[in-house]
Design an enzyme around this catalytic site. Structure first.
Site, short mmCIF file in Angstrom:
data_model
loop_
_atom_site.label_atom_id
_atom_site.label_comp_id
_atom_site.label_asym_id
_atom_site.label_seq_id
_atom_site.Cartn_x
_atom_site.Cartn_y
_atom_site.Cartn_z
N GLU B 62 0.82 -1.22 0.00
CA GLU B 62 0.00 0.00 0.00
C GLU B 62 0.85 1.26 0.00
O GLU B 62 0.56 2.22 -0.73
CB GLU B 62 -0.95 0.01 1.20
CG GLU B 62 -2.11 -0.97 1.07
CD GLU B 62 -1.75 -2.40 1.48
OE1 GLU B 62 -0.61 -2.62 1.95
OE2 GLU B 62 -2.60 -3.29 1.33
N HIS B 131 -11.25 -3.70 9.05
CA HIS B 131 -11.82 -3.64 7.70
C HIS B 131 -13.13 -2.87 7.70
O HIS B 131 -13.96 -3.08 6.83
CB HIS B 131 -12.09 -5.05 7.16
CG HIS B 131 -10.87 -5.86 6.85
ND1 HIS B 131 -10.06 -6.37 7.83
CD2 HIS B 131 -10.32 -6.23 5.67
CE1 HIS B 131 -9.06 -7.06 7.26
NE2 HIS B 131 -9.20 -6.99 5.95
#
Lengths: 332, 330
Positions: B62, B131
């Site tokens: 990321e 999440h």
């Protein structure tokens, strides 16, 4: 068969004018850094700065083949890269003095010095911050069908950042035209690279990303130029990235707060004796590129340019304080 | 312009296809956005239409991936970078906050970073603490970034096309529970202006500001309240940075009451900014009741479905809070 040409790579590869210009820029870097240091001590520059005295061959030999279309990303120790890429020292001093005429209109200072128009995407205050950005610039070149390459400078400290590993991996899987140049000056601030890095040579890490890795004497102009030349050829041929480790040394401390408690006087003196500029100058004289008088003239001209640059910066206007939020977003 | 009913995710995909068709500098980047179609199938089939050169799967990197997108944006491309979950942007804060947001400024206006980050956000999927977050306020705090949060399929498309046309970095928080929601969406290219809120339901008694899934819960609550004679005005925030002061302040001047509903953790959030903005303005003089914030619990998003439900505002809670506010019980 003709006698093999045993002259150093740079002498064989580059025209005399190019070599003289390289020497000029190396002196310009040295005098610029000294001028910046003196200006700081006189209170003309605030904040801090990271000087690259002693690393001039690494910066200049890495950039000698680059055009304005080629890109570089630089580091907090980035003044030398900026000058090697062709920046004007007057606008650089103006930036350090916080003036509107500076490259960043006084908003960036030493740690963010840049000149996007000539392919210098900027110094970076975050260790390793420029590495993924360099890969992005190489991605642009590839996707947009441009022939330019990107040279990504970083220090030994950055090779332990996650960004280094992620970026090298992506550059390799996509075969991007980027050259990673680690300027290993032995210390990340005070921490020795030998302590902080698990491999003996930072270039060894290239193997993990399936790219060539080479360690060279970063104070030997020719050695750096040859390694970078080969890496650029590989990049332009679409064969992907390379990692080059230039072993060098910063004569000054990490920044203005450094009291040099982590290294000895003897070590510093040993490295000062390996001055990359004197070495390159002697090489040029030995091979008849210039003589002592010409070298002296180049050195004097660099000092003069730095004096003029400082004067330009002093005379330049400061930004208006009402413009503090200008440049946060594009102007409509 | 013809309008038809398509889903929020189809609207986003349509915007990306329009961008890929009209501008060769646009590329998509992200984890598993190619053959897999993205974790939420938003990029489904785009790799078949545009190929892997323009729909690029990235490694699970990321920080590096976001940085590559920033560098590409700085040098001529217009990347749309999908974080698989907006939570994972925590791994890339360096590039978003220190680089993308600041490059134009640090370089005195000489650089531009036209990158778009797509951020699937929010709870309600049983995916627990890492999440499910709503982190938009983090990014709203950073000058140099623009942060939007579409609530409808129409705005999901229009805001993405506006983000692409914008020369500065834009983060789009897409709520995962909205991906399948259908709504009217015009065909072809259009933009929804960044920085403009929308009055989703006009009313006289209380202003409810909400975004993403909370807009829909607020509208539902407003309908229930209407049956008992309480007329709520519901504002779809749409843009967190820049924020539309005028629409919100004008509404509060009309209704005299303000409630802000948001999924992010209540303290130091979007609600604090909007409340302070009203308190610092002349609209404060029009208030007939204290300002009320309804935000997420001071806890990570839990796994157990009952706990997950109570961790963020729900329709019944919005309804009850608005009723109390209008009746002067707060």
């Amino acid at each position: 068969m003709a006698d093999p040409d045993n002259r150093p790579f740079a002498i064989r590869q580059y025209a005399p004018d190019q070599l003289r210009e390289a020497l000029r820029r190396m002196y310009l870097i040295r005098r610029f850094e000294e001028g910046a240091e003196q200006s700081y001590m006189r209170g003309l520059i605030h904040g801090t700065m990271h000087l690259s005295i002693g690393q001039e061959a690494s910066a200049m030999a890495s950039c000698i083949e680059l055009s304005d279309q080629d890109k570089i990303t630089s580091t907090h120790r980035g003044h030398g890269h900026c000058i090697a890429k062709g920046a004007d020292v007057g606008r650089m001093f103006a930036e350090f003095f916080g003036k509107e005429t500076g490259y960043c209109h006084g908003r960036g200072g030493s740690m963010h010095i840049a000149d996007v128009k000539t392919g210098n995407l900027g110094a970076n205050g975050i260790v390793g911050g420029g590495i993924p950005i360099a890969v992005g610039a190489a991605l642009s070149a590839k996707k947009l069908g441009r022939p330019d390459v990107t040279i990504c400078f970083f220090g030994d400290g950055a090779n332990n950042e996650g960004a280094f590993h992620e970026a090298l991996n992506m550059a390799a899987i996509w075969k991007l035209p980027v050259i990673f140049i680690c300027e290993n000056n032995k210390y990340g601030m005070s921490t020795p690279a030998a302590y902080a890095t698990a491999v003996p040579n930072i270039a060894d890490r290239a193997a993990a990303y399936a790219m060539p890795g080479v360690t060279v004497d970063g104070n030997d102009f020719s050695a750096v130029a040859e390694a970078v030349h080969n890496a650029i050829a590989r990049a332009r041929a679409g064969e992907g990235p390379s990692l080059i480790e230039n072993l060098t040394y910063r004569w000054r401390g990490h920044s203005k707060s450094d009291r040099n408690r982590y290294r000895t006087k003897e070590e510093i003196e040993d490295w000062i004796a390996k001055d990359p500029i004197l070495r390159f100058r002697a090489e040029l004289i030995t091979h008849g590129i210039l003589d002592e008088a010409e070298a002296g003239a180049i050195e004097a001209a660099a000092a003069e340019a730095v004096e003029q640059g400082i004067e330009f910066a002093k005379q330049s206007p400061a930004p208006s304080v009402t413009d503090v939020t200008r440049y946060v977003y594009a102007e409509a | 312009m013809t309008t038809r009913e398509i889903s929020y995710s189809e609207a986003i995909r349509e915007a990306m296809a329009i961008a890929l068709d009209s501008d060769p500098a646009v590329i998509l980047m992200g984890e598993d956005i190619g053959t897999y179609g993205g974790a939420f199938q938003v990029t489904l089939d785009l790799i078949d239409r545009y190929g892997p050169e323009r729909v690029m799967d990235t490694p699970i990197s990321e920080l590096g991936g976001a940085g590559v997108a920033v560098g590409a944006a700085l040098t001529g491309l217009k990347p749309i970078f999908e974080f698989q979950f907006s939570d994972f942007a925590a791994l890339a804060m360096e590039q978003i906050v220190n680089q993308a947001a600041k490059l134009r400024y640090m370089l005195g206006g000489e650089a531009s970073v036209p990158v778009v980050f797509r951020m699937p956000a929010g709870s309600g999927t049983g995916a627990a603490a890492q999440h499910s977050q709503s982190l938009e306020a983090w990014f709203g705090h950073v000058p140099g970034l623009k942060v939007v949060q579409p609530s409808t399929p129409e705005d999901a498309k229009g805001l993405l096309l506006a983000a692409l046309a914008d020369p500065d970095p834009v983060l789009i928080f897409e709520h995962k529970l909205l991906y399948k929601m259908k709504g009217p969406v015009p065909e072809g290219a259009y933009t929804t202006p960044i920085g403009k809120a929308r009055i989703a339901r006009a009313g006289r008694d209380v202003t409810i500001v909400a975004g993403a899934i909370m807009l829909h819960r607020a509208l539902e609550a407003a309908e229930k309240l209407a049956a008992e004679g309480i007329d709520a005005e519901v504002i779809d925030l749409r843009s967190i940075r820049p924020i539309d002061h005028e629409t919100i302040l004008a509404s509060v001047r009309r209704t005299g009451r303000l409630m802000v509903v948001y999924e992010g953790v209540k303290s130091y959030g979007v609600g604090a900014e909007i409340s302070a903005m009203v308190a610092e303005s002349d609209a404060f003089d029009y208030l007939e009741a204290p300002i009320l914030r309804l935000g997420g619990a001071e806890a990570p998003i839990p796994y157990n479905p009952d706990l997950e439900r109570v961790a963020v505002p729900q329709t019944d809670g919005i309804e009850a809070a608005a009723r109390s506010l209008v009746r002067g019980e707060v």
